[in-house]
Design a protein around this motif. Structure first.
Motif: not given
Length: 246
Positions: A93, A106-107, A110-111, A113-115, A119-120, A122, A140
């Motif tokens: 991350w 970090r959020a 994470e957004r 990385l989710t794309e 996300e898991k 990070a 990302a």
């Protein structure tokens, strides 16, 4: 003396290049090149090794400013290279937000990385990632900048065949979701026809050929029209398709 006119784009085009020249030791690798990329357009750039493709991408990314001519690009750009270039001492991350101003949370990472389906991971260390996962982390990092222009320099070149197909599909989905302009540098003609609205062939330091790809998405490599476009581009690149098919 070289004149650097690299500044935020102020024209309707996402990329506007006019009279661009880049020389190394007196030899023009890019020679009075002209190029426009429209907002939301996916453009693939093909060419033989050493033709200047990656040099052009580095100029558009702002990494090479020793130029002559005009280069207008958006302020918000994201870049992904063939090598993910992740810092091994920073968790995933933190690699994603590396270079962003301030102290991004970090959020935000994470957004992004989710794309790309990470996300898991990070909080993982880069050395624990597979080649495909590392490349997705690199994507990302480009996406977290909310780019109006995404520059991709052979990002799938080091991946195995199956991972490459998955990564190509992911980039196509991200482009359709984001709506940003994309310039993809690649050696893979099939990849170019699969992803791009328009394929350019670079030769002699200029854009020597332009091919629009008017095929419905998702594209089928078994479609005779796909094969025809691929064959035509291979011939433009000097590949004897009769020998290649033998």
């Amino acid at each position: 003396m070289a004149t650097d006119l690299h500044r935020p784009v102020s024209t309707p085009a996402a990329v506007h290049v006019a009279g661009l020249t880049r020389s190394f030791d007196g030899r023009a690798v890019i020679d009075n090149l002209e190029l426009d990329v429209q907002p939301g357009e996916f453009v693939a750039l093909l060419g033989r090794s050493g033709c200047g493709k990656s040099t052009l991408l580095r100029i558009l990314a702002g990494l090479d400013r020793d130029i002559e001519g005009t280069v207008l690009v958006p302020r918000r750009r994201g870049v992904a290279f063939q090598s993910p270039r992740l810092m091994p001492w920073k968790r995933v991350w933190r690699n994603v937000v590396l270079g962003l101003p301030g102290r991004p949370e970090r959020a935000l990472a994470e957004r992004a990385l989710t794309e790309v389906g990470l996300e898991k991971l990070a909080g993982a260390w880069p050395k624990t990632l597979s080649g495909g996962e590392a490349q997705r982390a690199s994507l990302a990092r480009a996406l977290v900048r909310e780019p109006d222009l995404l520059l991709l320099d052979e990002p799938f070149g080091a991946l195995d065949a199956l991972t490459r197909i998955k990564a190509q599909r992911l980039v196509g989905e991200l482009w359709q979701r984001r709506g940003c302009a994309v310039l993809l540098v690649t050696h893979d003609v099939e990849e170019a026809v699969l992803l791009a609205d328009r394929v350019l062939v670079m030769d002699g330091g200029v854009i020597a050929h332009e091919q629009r790809v008017d095929l419905d998405r998702p594209r089928d490599i078994a479609d005779p029209r796909f094969a025809e476009l691929r064959t035509g581009l291979l011939e433009r690149l000097g590949v004897d398709t009769a020998v290649a098919a033998a």
